[in-house]
Design an enzyme around this catalytic site. Structure first.
Site, PDB file in Angstrom:
ATOM      1  N   GLY A   1       0.187   1.895  12.364  1.00 52.08           N
ATOM      2  CA  GLY A   1       0.575   1.327  11.075  1.00 52.08           C
ATOM      3  C   GLY A   1      -0.259   1.908   9.943  1.00 52.08           C
ATOM      4  N   GLY A   2      -0.314   1.169   8.825  1.00 53.93           N
ATOM      5  CA  GLY A   2      -0.980   1.679   7.628  1.00 53.93           C
ATOM      6  C   GLY A   2      -2.454   1.993   7.830  1.00 53.93           C
TER       7      GLY A   2
ATOM      8  CE  LYS B   1      -4.198  -1.821   2.147  1.00 54.67           C
ATOM      9  NZ  LYS B   1      -5.167  -1.667   3.241  1.00 54.67           N
TER      10      LYS B   1
END
Ligand SMILES: NC(=O)c1ccc[n+]([C@@H]2O[C@H](COP(=O)([O-])OP(=O)(O)OC[C@H]3O[C@@H](n4cnc5c(N)ncnc54)[C@H](OP(=O)(O)O)[C@@H]3O)[C@@H](O)[C@H]2O)c1
Length: 265
Positions: free
Chosen positions: A129-130, A68
């Site tokens: 995180g993402g 991503k």
């Protein structure tokens, strides 16, 4: 039915075989009468995969772990919001130009808003995180009062600076008093019922509990939250909600949310 003119879309991730998205997206194509097919691909190199999309004239698709962030440098254009989040989970091939978008933040916010409007509410966001980045962006847009809790301070610091959040400490520092607790860590994920990212004490003030983990569908955190009569939102709601804009960007057609939710569930 796949025909000689079917457009080809894919989910790109690694590992990725067994991803439920193709079954759901193909059902959405069928329901909308769209001549297209969706497959799961597992490239070793996402840059090479994007060149493949260009050269084969594929329609694009959805991007999952671990690509991503890395994918941003392999695209021709990145939507402003995806750029700000620093992650792309949808790529659309517009006449040979690959354009990246982020629907994770929209999915998370729409799933949350089914239960509560986070505007001006204290929200504990677990993780940096993402997925936490996408949610922190959404919470900032929604004007929530967000406190980030994460094991690793360095990651949380960047997130707090970018999206105007406070840092609360490690996961065990969450206390009662938040209106919403969102687990955006991978704690609790896996085939077995995993651990809960927090102890029970913060649940005693009955916050809305939103766990982004998709598998298991009902995490230990969700089970514990129900015992304290907290309203609970699961990861499937976010996956279904994020697929709505994803399919709109890819096909120009709005899918039925209830159908997506049932199929992902
Ligand atoms: N529902 C949806 O639509 C959706 C979409 C995508 C992903 N997800 C799920 O979201 C979760 C997070 O994904 P991601 O892409 O954000 O992962 P990521 O970028 O790898 O971040 C993982 C996060 O979990 C924390 N963490 C991991 N193990 C931990 C442990 N043992 N103790 C404390 N903290 C721990 C990490 O903390 P550190 O910074 O300290 O390492 C980090 O904050 C996964 O479960 C994924 O399946 C859901």
């Amino acid at each position: 039915m796949v025909t000689g003119t079917s457009r080809v879309f894919a989910t790109f991730g690694n590992p990725n075989l067994g991803n439920p998205a193709p079954a759901v997206y193909n059902a959405a194509f069928k329901a909308a009468g769209i001549d297209a097919v969706y497959v799961a691909l597992e490239p070793a190199d996402i840059g090479a995969a994007m060149n493949g999309v260009r050269h084969l004239g594929l329609g694009g698709g959805t991007i999952t772990a671990p690509f991503k962030q890395e994918i941003l440098r392999h695209l021709d254009e990145v939507d402003g919001k995806a750029d700000e989040i620093g992650a792309v989970n949808v790529v659309v091939n517009r006449g040979g130009r690959l354009v990246g978008y982020n629907s994770d933040w929209i999915g998370a916010m729409n799933a949350l808003r089914e239960v509560v409007d986070p505007a001006d509410r204290p929200v504990a966001l677990l993780g940096a995180g993402g997925v936490a980045r996408a949610i922190a962006f959404g919470l900032q847009k929604a004007r929530a009062r967000t406190v980030i809790f994460n094991r690793t301070w360095d990651r949380a610091r960047d997130l707090c600076a970018q999206f105007d959040c406070a840092y609360g400490g490690d996961l065990d520092a969450v206390e009662p008093g938040f209106d919403v607790i969102i687990n955006a860590t991978s704690v609790g994920m896996g085939d077995q019922l995993g651990p809960s990212p927090i102890n029970d004490e913060p649940l005693t003030s009955t916050p809305v509990v939103f766990d982004v983990v998709v598998r298991p569908r009902e995490t230990l955190l969700m089970q514990r939250a129900r015992r304290f009569n907290c309203p609970v939102i699961g990861g499937i709601a976010m996956v279904a909600h994020q697929a709505v804009p994803a399919l709109e960007w890819l096909t120009g057609t709005t899918p039925d949310l209830a159908m997506l939710r049932e199929r992902f569930g």
